[in-house]
Scaffold this motif. Structure first.
Motif, mmCIF file in Angstrom:
data_model
loop_
_atom_site.group_PDB
_atom_site.id
_atom_site.type_symbol
_atom_site.label_atom_id
_atom_site.label_comp_id
_atom_site.label_asym_id
_atom_site.label_seq_id
_atom_site.Cartn_x
_atom_site.Cartn_y
_atom_site.Cartn_z
ATOM 1 N N GLY A 99 -3.158 5.541 -1.344
ATOM 2 C CA GLY A 99 -3.733 4.273 -0.887
ATOM 3 C C GLY A 99 -3.710 3.231 -2.011
ATOM 4 O O GLY A 99 -4.283 2.139 -1.967
ATOM 5 N N GLU A 100 -2.952 3.633 -3.041
ATOM 6 C CA GLU A 100 -2.953 2.789 -4.316
ATOM 7 C C GLU A 100 -2.283 1.458 -3.710
ATOM 8 O O GLU A 100 -1.010 1.501 -3.042
ATOM 9 C CB GLU A 100 -2.232 3.416 -5.475
ATOM 10 C CG GLU A 100 -1.944 2.439 -6.559
ATOM 11 C CD GLU A 100 -1.195 3.201 -7.992
ATOM 12 O OE1 GLU A 100 -0.817 2.541 -8.909
ATOM 13 O OE2 GLU A 100 -0.867 4.561 -7.656
ATOM 14 N N ILE A 101 -2.475 0.264 -4.090
ATOM 15 C CA ILE A 101 -1.865 -1.042 -4.109
ATOM 16 C C ILE A 101 -0.979 -1.454 -5.193
ATOM 17 O O ILE A 101 -1.512 -1.574 -6.219
ATOM 18 C CB ILE A 101 -2.974 -2.250 -3.712
ATOM 19 C CG1 ILE A 101 -3.898 -1.876 -2.661
ATOM 20 C CG2 ILE A 101 -2.229 -3.718 -3.466
ATOM 21 C CD1 ILE A 101 -3.156 -1.539 -1.252
ATOM 22 N N LYS A 160 0.947 -1.172 -0.011
ATOM 23 C CA LYS A 160 -0.060 0.038 0.032
ATOM 24 C C LYS A 160 0.947 1.275 -0.035
ATOM 25 O O LYS A 160 1.800 1.415 0.681
ATOM 26 C CB LYS A 160 -0.891 0.137 1.010
ATOM 27 C CG LYS A 160 -1.852 0.984 1.331
ATOM 28 C CD LYS A 160 -2.747 1.257 2.543
ATOM 29 C CE LYS A 160 -3.740 2.339 2.512
ATOM 30 N NZ LYS A 160 -4.508 2.340 3.946
ATOM 31 N N ARG A 217 3.764 0.213 2.855
ATOM 32 C CA ARG A 217 3.445 -0.874 3.897
ATOM 33 C C ARG A 217 2.964 -2.272 3.230
ATOM 34 O O ARG A 217 2.327 -2.061 2.239
ATOM 35 C CB ARG A 217 2.486 -0.222 4.744
ATOM 36 C CG ARG A 217 2.324 -0.751 6.336
ATOM 37 C CD ARG A 217 1.191 -0.151 6.910
ATOM 38 N NE ARG A 217 0.957 1.352 6.984
ATOM 39 C CZ ARG A 217 1.710 2.088 7.994
ATOM 40 N NH1 ARG A 217 2.469 1.461 9.001
ATOM 41 N NH2 ARG A 217 1.585 3.590 7.881
ATOM 42 N N GLU A 222 1.526 4.748 1.219
ATOM 43 C CA GLU A 222 0.968 5.384 2.186
ATOM 44 C C GLU A 222 0.944 6.745 2.179
ATOM 45 O O GLU A 222 -0.004 7.578 2.750
ATOM 46 C CB GLU A 222 1.467 4.946 3.479
ATOM 47 C CG GLU A 222 1.392 3.644 3.848
ATOM 48 C CD GLU A 222 0.106 3.633 4.735
ATOM 49 O OE1 GLU A 222 -0.873 4.562 4.923
ATOM 50 O OE2 GLU A 222 -0.509 2.429 4.778
ATOM 51 N N GLU A 257 0.672 -4.924 2.615
ATOM 52 C CA GLU A 257 -1.088 -5.065 2.592
ATOM 53 C C GLU A 257 -1.151 -6.073 3.517
ATOM 54 O O GLU A 257 -2.333 -5.856 4.198
ATOM 55 C CB GLU A 257 -1.334 -5.270 1.270
ATOM 56 C CG GLU A 257 -2.854 -5.389 1.194
ATOM 57 C CD GLU A 257 -3.668 -4.075 1.412
ATOM 58 O OE1 GLU A 257 -4.831 -3.876 1.497
ATOM 59 O OE2 GLU A 257 -2.818 -2.813 1.558
#
Length: 227
Positions: A133-135, A118, A166, A120, A168
């Motif tokens: 917030g993109e994965i 993720k 981070r 952040e 996920e």
């Protein structure tokens, strides 16, 4: 923007990083031998992954004393960019450019996989090409990638927005699932996942090239505002 990629005995991702900056992004790039100290001409330094000096003693413990790292510390103190990937992240914590430490993975297993991350904080030069917030999915390959810091340091990282990536889902025991952090000034980034291994469409993923493109955009903005 001119890149330098450090080469230690035992580095195995130096050519990968140089391929991204030189061949995919068409930026001047030179490999910097670990005994060199003249990097004044470079705008960004990449401390790559691998097994510097065989990772004897502790990952990055010997590399921190290499002549090049003294120059990299000075480079960072001048506000220039430094990126440490995997073993490079470990080395940056050893020389004090980033807080905390990377220790043995939970369960003591070497982890080699592709993992979701993720994003952040997109206010950083390194992450501005992503959305909040993109994965993204990047490869990991490490045995000592568990991020550890004392409670005060950990709280400061979170409060200052220094956690840029981070995991996920829990991966290696890293506190707060931290995968990548920057220093307070934002010009130094360390991350365990490998963005350079997910930058070429031929490899099936380009999730990592956004990090390098974001840095180029930041450099162009900095140049424009100082002219």
């Amino acid at each position: 923007m001119k890149f330098g990629v450090v080469v230690f005995p035992g580095s195995n991702c130096d050519r990968d990083a140089a391929y991204v900056t030189r061949d995919l992004l068409n930026q001047p790039t030179r490999l910097v031998w670990h005994q060199d100290t003249d990097i004044a001409d470079l705008d960004a330094i990449v401390v790559p992954g691998g097994f510097s000096y065989g990772d004897y003693l502790r990952c990055g413990a010997i590399a921190q004393f290499s002549p090049i790292m003294q120059a990299v510390v000075q480079h960072a103190q001048q506000g220039k960019f430094v990126l440490g990937i995997c073993n490079g992240f470990q080395i940056l914590t050893e020389v004090g450019l980033l807080p905390g430490a990377l220790v043995r993975n939970r369960d003591l297993h070497f982890i080699c996989d592709r993992v979701p991350l993720k994003v952040e904080n997109t206010q950083s030069p390194w992450t501005q090409a992503y959305t909040p917030g993109e994965i993204i999915t990047l490869p990991v390959a490490h045995g000592e990638g568990c991020y550890h810091a004392d409670a005060e340091t950990l709280a400061a990282l979170e409060d200052n927005g220094q956690v840029l990536f981070r995991y996920e889902t829990p991966l290696n025991g890293s506190l707060n699932n931290i995968a990548g952090i920057c220093n307070k000034q934002g010009n130094v980034l360390g991350m365990m996942p490998h963005p350079e291994r997910a930058a070429d469409p031929l490899l099936g993923s380009t999730d990592g090239i956004g990090l390098f493109r974001g840095l180029l955009a930041a450099a162009e903005t900095r140049l424009f505002t100082t002219v």
